[in-house]
Enzyme design. Structure first.
Site, mmCIF file in Angstrom:
data_model
loop_
_atom_site.group_PDB
_atom_site.id
_atom_site.type_symbol
_atom_site.label_atom_id
_atom_site.label_comp_id
_atom_site.label_asym_id
_atom_site.label_seq_id
_atom_site.Cartn_x
_atom_site.Cartn_y
_atom_site.Cartn_z
ATOM 1 N N ARG A 115 0.015 4.930 2.006
ATOM 2 C CA ARG A 115 0.297 4.639 3.409
ATOM 3 C C ARG A 115 0.762 3.191 3.563
ATOM 4 O O ARG A 115 0.291 2.283 2.870
ATOM 5 C CB ARG A 115 -0.972 4.866 4.225
ATOM 6 N N THR A 423 8.604 14.028 9.269
ATOM 7 C CA THR A 423 8.070 13.693 7.963
ATOM 8 C C THR A 423 8.709 14.716 7.029
ATOM 9 O O THR A 423 9.505 15.530 7.469
ATOM 10 C CB THR A 423 6.524 13.827 7.977
ATOM 11 N N GLU A 443 8.171 8.063 9.375
ATOM 12 C CA GLU A 443 7.604 8.238 10.716
ATOM 13 C C GLU A 443 8.578 8.902 11.686
ATOM 14 O O GLU A 443 8.847 10.089 11.551
ATOM 15 C CB GLU A 443 7.075 6.905 11.269
ATOM 16 N N GLU A 462 6.213 3.020 10.958
ATOM 17 C CA GLU A 462 4.857 3.565 10.891
ATOM 18 C C GLU A 462 3.845 2.821 11.747
ATOM 19 O O GLU A 462 2.817 3.391 12.126
ATOM 20 C CB GLU A 462 4.368 3.562 9.443
ATOM 21 N N ASP A 465 2.086 4.132 14.775
ATOM 22 C CA ASP A 465 0.962 5.065 14.693
ATOM 23 C C ASP A 465 -0.356 4.422 15.100
ATOM 24 O O ASP A 465 -1.343 5.117 15.341
ATOM 25 C CB ASP A 465 0.836 5.626 13.279
ATOM 26 N N SER A 486 -3.153 8.386 9.942
ATOM 27 C CA SER A 486 -2.096 9.385 9.758
ATOM 28 C C SER A 486 -2.685 10.785 9.843
ATOM 29 O O SER A 486 -3.880 10.983 9.605
ATOM 30 C CB SER A 486 -1.420 9.193 8.400
ATOM 31 N N GLY A 507 5.291 16.878 10.786
ATOM 32 C CA GLY A 507 5.023 17.269 12.160
ATOM 33 C C GLY A 507 4.092 16.367 12.937
ATOM 34 O O GLY A 507 3.489 16.797 13.928
#
Length: 619
Positions: A115, A423, A443, A462, A465, A486, A507
């Site tokens: 990540r 994704t 992302e 990202e 998020d 995530s 998704g």
């Protein structure tokens, strides 16, 4: 002609050669209808290794590596690198992801957390308009240098190959370089995604030059051949010098300059958003993390997933523990009843996700307690078998539970979804029985919109998020160096220590429900894996309305869920756009002896996927 998924014309010659040698089988077409549905699912059954991705070029790359004697890890890196060419708006070396691996010799599942991380100078109010003290519109947040996290994908490939691979990085990148140089045929999905992001791409010169080359900055035409010499050169550079060349040196300096000097604006009505704060030290300090997987046992199946920073493993696992309480296979003929319990269990698990899950380096996440079957049993008490609960439902108390139904409910947790839908996912196995499930992303569809000049890849967004409004009570609050939460949920399921099923999906937060619903379809409703993957989807994430594909809403069971149980549905998105679809899953199921694989991909979502095996089923 058998169904081969996307971009058939781009790899016809390679497939013809493989078929001639008898080394590669074309996927058969499977009628995966449920309640009158007649979707055709890409499915390939055979031996010697298998792969399922959203893209034929990527699947062919993996098969090429397997044919050369590479293992599942080598093939997964080859497929992922190729997706960085053919699916650049979903994945690439500018992003991150989670890698789950089953070692057949050790009969053990391991994972890598790749990540992205926030830069050391990341401000806690990064996405707040200083004039209004309110968050910028999401599209402005996403289209900005400040949204770019330190990429983890290159480090993930390097770590996976180091731990389990048999080929060099350069060898695994060769198929992707070939695709980038010869090009692939543009399909309707690629053109649509480009046009949907045109306003986001226009502010950035390198992005315009690469993805909007036509008159008036038009997207590439359907049927044209798209090449990317820049990414080919970048891959060759990394293959020669290793991934240290990404995280330090000239390329690292170019990434930092691109993030920090990207066009920016404080006007909330225009794109892009604020410039970034990443430094060379942030890149140099990045590490992909070896992690233990999450694990629950569901009806005799051992289900392994990603631990936090992902919320996928804990949320899927908790929902399965909740559902374990109910004898769903005994009532599988009553499909609405099974789906009602699925929707209610995911709402409960999402409530706990919002309250407890974040990066464990910064937040004390009670992972063991969230996955305790006793906690799941207690949470199951909240499900009314006849009526949908009013949403949002209360989060549970992971610090005080005993599996009984006598506690008072906690305060409601109304979680705002900060993840975007785009994704990509891939599933690979090899002839030795090793399995890889890998979900990777940049992302947003199109990431930050920022291409590193001359390098051919898009940087992620990202960091959107994170929850945009900082709160000390929020486990997903913005903090420097932190991994944002995530929902990516790469999952491997074992039966008696042998692989039974590997699956995953893109998704955003619907990844969790896509993986969970596919497992319920397969294990509880008794569908084949082809049927389970193709079936219409619905996603309850502890919100007032269930987000569902129109086919689910219109189906008899969807109507029954609304009238009999009181579930409220809202369509997933505007018909004809990627938002109308939930997930684009991939899966491989294995025979009891583990020798035969059934690879399955999407029939229609995101243009349809591709499933291939090294050797076709023996007649």
């Amino acid at each position: 002609m058998p169904y081969l998924g996307r971009r058939f014309a781009a790899v016809t010659a390679a497939l013809a050669m493989s078929v001639t040698t008898g080394a590669l089988s074309s996927p058969a077409s499977a009628d995966s209808g449920q309640d009158g549905e007649t979707k055709k699912t890409p499915v390939a059954k055979g031996y010697g290794g298998a792969v399922s991705t959203v893209d034929l070029d990527a699947s062919a790359a993996a098969i090429e590596v397997l044919r050369k004697g590479g293992n599942a890890v080598d093939a997964a890196v080859a497929a992922a690198a190729t997706l960085g060419v053919t699916e650049p708006y979903s994945a690439g070396i500018g992003g991150g992801g989670y890698f789950v691996y089953y070692d057949a010799k050790k009969e053990k599942v391991s994972t890598i957390d790749g990540r992205e991380t926030a830069p050391a100078a990341m401000p806690t109010d990064a996405f707040i308009d200083p004039a209004t003290k309110e968050p910028y519109p999401f599209r402005k947040q996403a289209t900005s240098g400040i949204s770019v996290g330190v990429p983890g994908t290159p480090a993930t490939w390097e770590r996976a190959l180091e731990r389990w691979g048999s080929m060099s990085l350069a060898e695994t990148l060769e198929p992707a370089i070939d695709v980038a140089e010869r090009g692939f045929v543009v399909d309707g999905t690629f053109r649509q995604q480009t046009l949907e992001n045109k306003d986001r791409f226009l502010p950035f010169e390198a992005t315009r030059k690469l993805f909007l080359p036509g008159p008036d900055n038009d997207a590439p035409a359907v049927g044209s051949v798209f090449t990317n010499e820049d990414i080919a050169d970048t891959y060759e550079h990394l293959g020669k010098h290793g991934m240290d060349a990404f995280y330090e040196g000239k390329l690292a300096e170019e990434i930092v300059a691109t993030v920090r000097n990207a066009p920016s604006s404080t006007d909330p009505t225009t794109l892009p958003g604020p410039a970034g704060v990443m430094t060379a030290e942030d890149l140099d300090d990045y590490k992909a993390l070896d992690q233990k997987p999450t694990h629950v046992n569901y009806r005799g199946f051992d289900v392994y997933g990603m631990a936090p920073s992902s919320s996928g493993g804990t949320t899927v696992g908790e929902a399965l523990n909740i559902l374990e309480v109910f004898d769903l296979p005994d009532v599988k003929e009553d499909r609405p009843a099974v789906l009602h319990h699925y929707l209610e269990a995911t709402a409960l698990a999402f409530a706990d996700r919002g309250k407890y899950v974040g990066d464990p380096a910064f937040v004390k996440v009670p992972t063991r307690k969230l996955l305790d079957p006793v906690f799941g049993k207690e949470r199951a008490c909240e499900i009314d078998p006849l009526t949908a609960a009013k949403k949002p439902v209360a989060a549970g108390d992971a610090g005080d539970y005993d599996g009984t139904c006598d506690r008072e409910p906690a305060a409601l947790a109304d979680e705002k979804d900060t993840e975007n839908i785009n994704t990509t996912n891939l599933t690979v196995s090899d002839k030795w029985g090793n399995v890889v499930e890998y979900t990777l992303t940049i992302e947003q569809t199109g990431g930050s919109g920022i291409v590193v000049p001359g390098r051919g890849f898009i940087l992620n967004n990202e960091l959107t998020d994170f929850s945009p409004v900082y709160s000390e009570e929020d486990p997903n609050r913005i903090q420097p160096g932190k991994r944002p939460r995530s929902s990516m949920s790469p999952t491997i399921v074992l039966k008696d220590d042998e692989p039974f099923l590997a699956l995953g999906s893109p998704g955003g937060s619907t990844i969790i429900t896509t993986v969970l619903q596919t497992l319920i379809n397969r294990i509880d409703l008794g569908m084949t894996i082809e049927e389970a993957l193709a079936a219409p989807r619905a996603s309850q994430r502890n919100t007032a309305n269930v987000t569902a594909e129109q086919a689910f809403i219109d189906a008899p069971y969807g109507k029954d869920l609304a009238t009999r149980y009181g579930h409220n549905f809202t369509p997933a998105g505007t018909p004809g756009t990627s938002a109308a679809e939930i997930g684009a899953a991939t899966a491989i199921e294995f025979s009891e002896d583990g020798k035969k694989a059934t690879a399955v991909a999407e029939p229609t979502r995101r243009g349809g996927g591709s499933a291939l095996v090294v050797e076709p089923s023996r007649k």
